[in-house]
Design a protein around this motif. Structure first.
Motif, PDB file in Angstrom:
ATOM      1  N   THR A  18      24.783 -23.540  18.979  1.00 22.83           N
ATOM      2  CA  THR A  18      23.780 -23.856  20.001  1.00 22.83           C
ATOM      3  C   THR A  18      22.377 -23.949  19.398  1.00 22.83           C
ATOM      4  OG1 THR A  18      25.126 -22.690  21.620  1.00 22.83           O
ATOM      5  CG2 THR A  18      22.872 -23.154  22.249  1.00 22.83           C
ATOM      6  N   ALA A  56      21.465 -25.032  24.646  1.00 23.68           N
ATOM      7  CA  ALA A  56      22.467 -25.274  25.679  1.00 23.68           C
ATOM      8  C   ALA A  56      21.927 -25.987  26.917  1.00 23.68           C
ATOM      9  CB  ALA A  56      23.121 -23.960  26.084  1.00 23.68           C
ATOM     10  N   GLY A  57      20.632 -25.862  27.185  1.00 25.51           N
ATOM     11  CA  GLY A  57      20.068 -26.492  28.379  1.00 25.51           C
ATOM     12  C   GLY A  57      19.440 -27.843  28.133  1.00 25.51           C
ATOM     13  N   GLN A 112      18.674 -31.826  27.460  1.00 23.07           N
ATOM     14  CA  GLN A 112      19.176 -33.127  27.879  1.00 23.07           C
ATOM     15  C   GLN A 112      19.111 -34.033  26.654  1.00 23.07           C
ATOM     16  OE1 GLN A 112      17.479 -35.000  31.415  1.00 23.07           O
ATOM     17  NE2 GLN A 112      19.546 -34.646  32.152  1.00 23.07           N
ATOM     18  N   ASP A 154      23.685 -34.240  29.867  1.00 23.25           N
ATOM     19  CA  ASP A 154      23.565 -32.819  29.548  1.00 23.25           C
ATOM     20  C   ASP A 154      24.187 -32.596  28.182  1.00 23.25           C
ATOM     21  OD1 ASP A 154      22.303 -32.057  31.886  1.00 23.25           O
ATOM     22  OD2 ASP A 154      24.212 -31.812  32.943  1.00 23.25           O
ATOM     23  N   VAL A 155      23.588 -31.728  27.398  1.00 22.70           N
ATOM     24  CA  VAL A 155      24.097 -31.457  26.056  1.00 22.70           C
ATOM     25  C   VAL A 155      25.562 -30.990  26.120  1.00 22.70           C
ATOM     26  CG1 VAL A 155      23.375 -29.055  25.811  1.00 22.70           C
ATOM     27  CG2 VAL A 155      23.366 -30.531  23.821  1.00 22.70           C
ATOM     28  N   SER A 156      25.944 -30.363  27.235  1.00 21.60           N
ATOM     29  CA  SER A 156      27.311 -29.856  27.368  1.00 21.60           C
ATOM     30  C   SER A 156      28.363 -30.964  27.498  1.00 21.60           C
ATOM     31  CB  SER A 156      27.400 -28.919  28.575  1.00 21.60           C
ATOM     32  OG  SER A 156      27.067 -29.625  29.755  1.00 21.60           O
ATOM     33  N   SER A 157      27.935 -32.202  27.803  1.00 20.70           N
ATOM     34  CA  SER A 157      28.907 -33.294  27.941  1.00 20.70           C
ATOM     35  C   SER A 157      29.224 -33.955  26.600  1.00 20.70           C
ATOM     36  CB  SER A 157      28.415 -34.334  28.953  1.00 20.70           C
ATOM     37  OG  SER A 157      27.199 -34.888  28.520  1.00 20.70           O
ATOM     38  N   ASN A 186      30.170 -33.167  22.344  1.00 22.43           N
ATOM     39  CA  ASN A 186      30.598 -32.200  21.333  1.00 22.43           C
ATOM     40  C   ASN A 186      29.954 -32.591  20.012  1.00 22.43           C
ATOM     41  OD1 ASN A 186      32.504 -30.724  22.992  1.00 22.43           O
ATOM     42  ND2 ASN A 186      33.706 -32.591  22.960  1.00 22.43           N
ATOM     43  N   THR A 231      32.421 -37.647  22.950  1.00 24.70           N
ATOM     44  CA  THR A 231      32.370 -37.445  24.392  1.00 24.70           C
ATOM     45  C   THR A 231      33.635 -38.010  25.007  1.00 24.70           C
ATOM     46  OG1 THR A 231      31.144 -37.869  26.433  1.00 24.70           O
ATOM     47  CG2 THR A 231      31.083 -39.598  24.768  1.00 24.70           C
TER      48      THR A 231
END
Length: 98
Positions: free
Chosen positions: A11, A43-44, A46, A65-68, A70, A83
């Motif tokens: 992260t 983690a938060g 964009q 979002d960064v979470s979408s 890898n 993705t």
């Protein structure tokens, strides 16, 4: 490309310096875009991805979002992302305006 041998980024490595210009690969391993820049870090964040186009011309910037994504490094240390979204799905997202 066998991403299983690639090392996921931590992260705290999700920064503009590490991700700027990184290629983004879709579910079929085709290149679907590249990272233009980040808003925030970690983690938060964009991630702004330039989708399509050629050499940055005609590409459409979209925000994810960064979470979408890898993020990982390949054997030579090059950062890239994968993705589950397709190029068409990304192109259907609203255009990101600075």
């Amino acid at each position: 490309m066998d991403h299983s041998k690639h090392i996921p980024l931590r992260t705290d490595e999700l920064t503009n310096e590490n991700l700027d210009g990184a290629n983004v690969y879709g579910p079929d391993d085709s290149k679907i875009g590249s990272i233009a820049h980040l808003h925030g870090a970690g983690a938060g964040a964009q991630v702004i991805v330039d989708v399509g186009g050629f050499l940055g011309i005609g590409a459409k910037p979209v925000a994810l979002d960064v979470s979408s994504l890898n993020f990982m490094r390949d054997e030579s240390g090059e950062v890239h992302a994968t993705t589950s979204m397709t190029k068409d799905q990304l192109k259907n997202l609203p255009e990101h305006h600075h």
